[in-house]
Structure formats: C-alpha cells, structure tokens
Scaffold this active site. Sequence first.
Site, PDB file in Angstrom:
ATOM      1  N   SER A   1       1.096 -18.681  18.922  1.00 21.50           N
ATOM      2  CA  SER A   1       1.520 -18.330  17.575  1.00 21.50           C
ATOM      3  C   SER A   1       0.396 -17.564  16.868  1.00 21.50           C
ATOM      4  CB  SER A   1       1.927 -19.603  16.817  1.00 21.50           C
ATOM      5  OG  SER A   1       2.540 -19.322  15.591  1.00 21.50           O
TER       6      SER A   1
ATOM      7  N   HIS B   1       9.919 -22.542  18.965  1.00 22.47           N
ATOM      8  CA  HIS B   1       8.560 -22.022  18.808  1.00 22.47           C
ATOM      9  C   HIS B   1       7.514 -23.053  19.239  1.00 22.47           C
ATOM     10  CE1 HIS B   1       5.457 -19.411  17.363  1.00 22.47           C
ATOM     11  NE2 HIS B   1       5.046 -20.266  16.450  1.00 22.47           N
ATOM     12  N   ASP B   2       7.815 -24.323  19.066  1.00 24.61           N
ATOM     13  CA  ASP B   2       6.870 -25.373  19.450  1.00 24.61           C
ATOM     14  C   ASP B   2       6.689 -25.511  20.957  1.00 24.61           C
ATOM     15  OD1 ASP B   2       5.932 -26.199  17.021  1.00 24.61           O
ATOM     16  OD2 ASP B   2       7.168 -28.000  16.872  1.00 24.61           O
TER      17      ASP B   2
ATOM     18  N   ARG C   1       6.067 -27.680   4.405  1.00 26.33           N
ATOM     19  CA  ARG C   1       6.035 -28.118   5.799  1.00 26.33           C
ATOM     20  C   ARG C   1       7.445 -28.362   6.340  1.00 26.33           C
ATOM     21  NH1 ARG C   1       3.172 -27.467  10.326  1.00 26.33           N
ATOM     22  NH2 ARG C   1       3.271 -29.283  11.696  1.00 26.33           N
TER      23      ARG C   1
ATOM     24  N   ASP D   1      12.646 -19.566  21.257  1.00 35.49           N
ATOM     25  CA  ASP D   1      11.763 -19.320  20.109  1.00 35.49           C
ATOM     26  C   ASP D   1      12.379 -18.213  19.274  1.00 35.49           C
ATOM     27  OD1 ASP D   1       9.777 -18.794  18.291  1.00 35.49           O
ATOM     28  OD2 ASP D   1       8.186 -18.493  19.782  1.00 35.49           O
TER      29      ASP D   1
END
Length: 374
Positions: free
Chosen positions: A153, A351-352, A223, A318
């Site tokens: 990222s 994405h993680d 968050r 992602d």
Amino acid sequence: MNKSGVGIVAAQRAHFTQPLELKGGSVLPAFDLVYETYGALNAAKSNAILVCHALSGHHHVAGCTADNEANIGWWDNIVGPGRPLDTDRFFIVGVNNLGGCHGSTGPGSPNPATDKPWGADFPVVTVVDWVASQARLADHLGIDAWAAVMGGSLGGMQALQWTLSFPDRIRHALVIAAAPKLSAENIAFNDVARQAILTDPDFHGGHFYEHGVRPVSGLRLARMLGHITYLSDDQMAEKFGRRLRVGAGSYGFDVEFEIESYLRYQGDKFAGVFDANTYLRMTKALDYFDPAQDYNDDLARALARARAKFLVVAFTTDWRFSPARSREIVHALVHNGQAVAYAEIDSAYGHDSFLMDEPHYHAVVDTYLKRVKL
C-alpha cells in the site's frame, strides 16, 4: 523462541541534527526516527532490506516486545528464519516514519520553538520526505545500498519512490498492493476521513493536546470508513453476511448487525492508540504521491531513471488499489525495458491481503528474494 519467528525485539532511536528540507518548503531542524532490526548485517553490508509501513503502520514489523508477548509485529508472518524475509540471510529494518505517533518525530513531539507539542504546526510530509529521512537512517546504519526496499500500500509507494530518489542505493523494489497515484475515488475517501477528524469538537484545530482531550469520535469514524475499503465484499459477506447480533431487532440505531459491531470495535481500538494529526498527514502523503506529475503524467518517463529490479504484486479482490493500478507500473517499466516481475494473487481479503499469511503470495516473495544476490 516465541510464537514469533524472531522472538523478543526492542526499538532503537536515531537522532539527526542536520536539518531536513521538506517538499512542501518547511524545514525540520532536527528529528528522531524509531526503528527495529531483525537478523544481522553482513560484513559487506549488502544484505539489508528496508520494510516501509502503510498508513497506520509503524516500526514494529516483527517479533514481540519484552513487556508484552502478545504485541506481535504487524508483518510478523513474513519475517523470520526460513520465512520470505529470511533473517538467517537478510538484515531487516522497520522504521516509524516522520509524522508518526510511535516514537519518531511527529505532531505529538515537542516543538523546539515552543516546547509544546507540534500539533497542527507539524508540517505535512510526503513520500519523498520519508524516503529522504530513511536515507539518513541508512547512513546511520552504514548501509550504502539496500538489497531491497519493500512495502504494501503506502509502503509500496515508498519502495517505488526509493528507486527514483536514490536509484543507486536500492537494488530491488518490492511494490505490493500499491498504485502509481491515487484515483479521485481514493482521494475522496481520504478527505471524508479527514473531515470526520477536523470537525470533531475535540480536535481544537489540531492543538487538542493542550486541552487534555483527543478527537476520538472523529478518528473512530475515519478508521471505520477506511476499514471498509480495506476489505472485499466477498470477505465481508462470508465473515458477517447480514447476521444479526443476539437480541437484535429493536428497530433502533444501536449495533444490531455483526458487521456494525466489527467496524465499531475496529474504530474504538484504533482511536485508542493512534494520533489524529498523524492520520491527517499520512492520508495527505497518499494523496500527494504522483511521480509522473512532473513528467506530463508519463509514468514511463518518470520511472526511466530507476535502476532497481522490481517485483510488483497485486490481489484480485483489492478494489482500493486494484490490479489494474499495479499493471500501470508494470507496463511503464516494460515500456522502458526495465526488469520487472509481476504476480496477481487470487485472494479473498481485499486490500488487506498483503498482510495475510497467504501461501501463494508468500511463495512469490520468497522465490524472488532467494534470487537476490548479496
């Protein structure tokens, strides 16, 4: 040996007295960087790998701390003896970037001009600035050139910038789940997150330290929004679906769905440990990153000065930094005749995915790094 591959680790601090001129025009008269290392630097000092963290990351990449064995580093699953970042072969360095809130100089640090926390007066830092400060750390460690710089990222953007800022000081760049610049949609997500913080009554224009409060509500919302973008739709459907919590069904606005409970937990957990001013600056660094901007948006021209070899990795689910964005980097490098390997990993984690212990992904990284000559 602890559950972690590298066992108990301790943070170190480097102090730099030479002023650092930032891309935005400000100057930091002096600064500290907090970092951790794993493995041993060889005699030739040719086996060092810099691991760059993403938006909410820090220097504690692997291992656990002496005071808390449960405090495992955020990328521990890839670092250690026999793991892709093999500490029997490589010397791994993790650093908390400038503007961070885990020990390096940042908004919560004392401003030498006032002896109060910098707060809103801490300058906006960019990926270019981070790389410049990391080069100072390399000098401090006696490392002329990194065997590799690696990150996911925002960390991948730093690896890419290293090849441009210091082409002679990096031999390999591992750019994972990244992009050559943010899309308008991504900038929009970041701005909404920042607005949640900026409009929190406890933010006090960034000088909340002096008021003895923290903009917890705004940071929590930021968050929660960010976390949604890190997950894939399939993952959320599989993990939570539309399941209701026990006793739900009041037709009110309290937590009723399991996904709501999860997001609020993640928001509360993050807001309890992170600094709001740091969050603002990290997202701005993401927004500003665009190495092709000075080359009439021609990414191939921008990357032409890079001398490193590249591994670019993307993940199918992602959607924040889709594989198409990674392929932009690959196409530019191929256009230039530069050395690049590309892997697109089928993963359900969105994405993680770059943080997960995914066998195919780890095998790709392991195979690539085994070919790195020291």
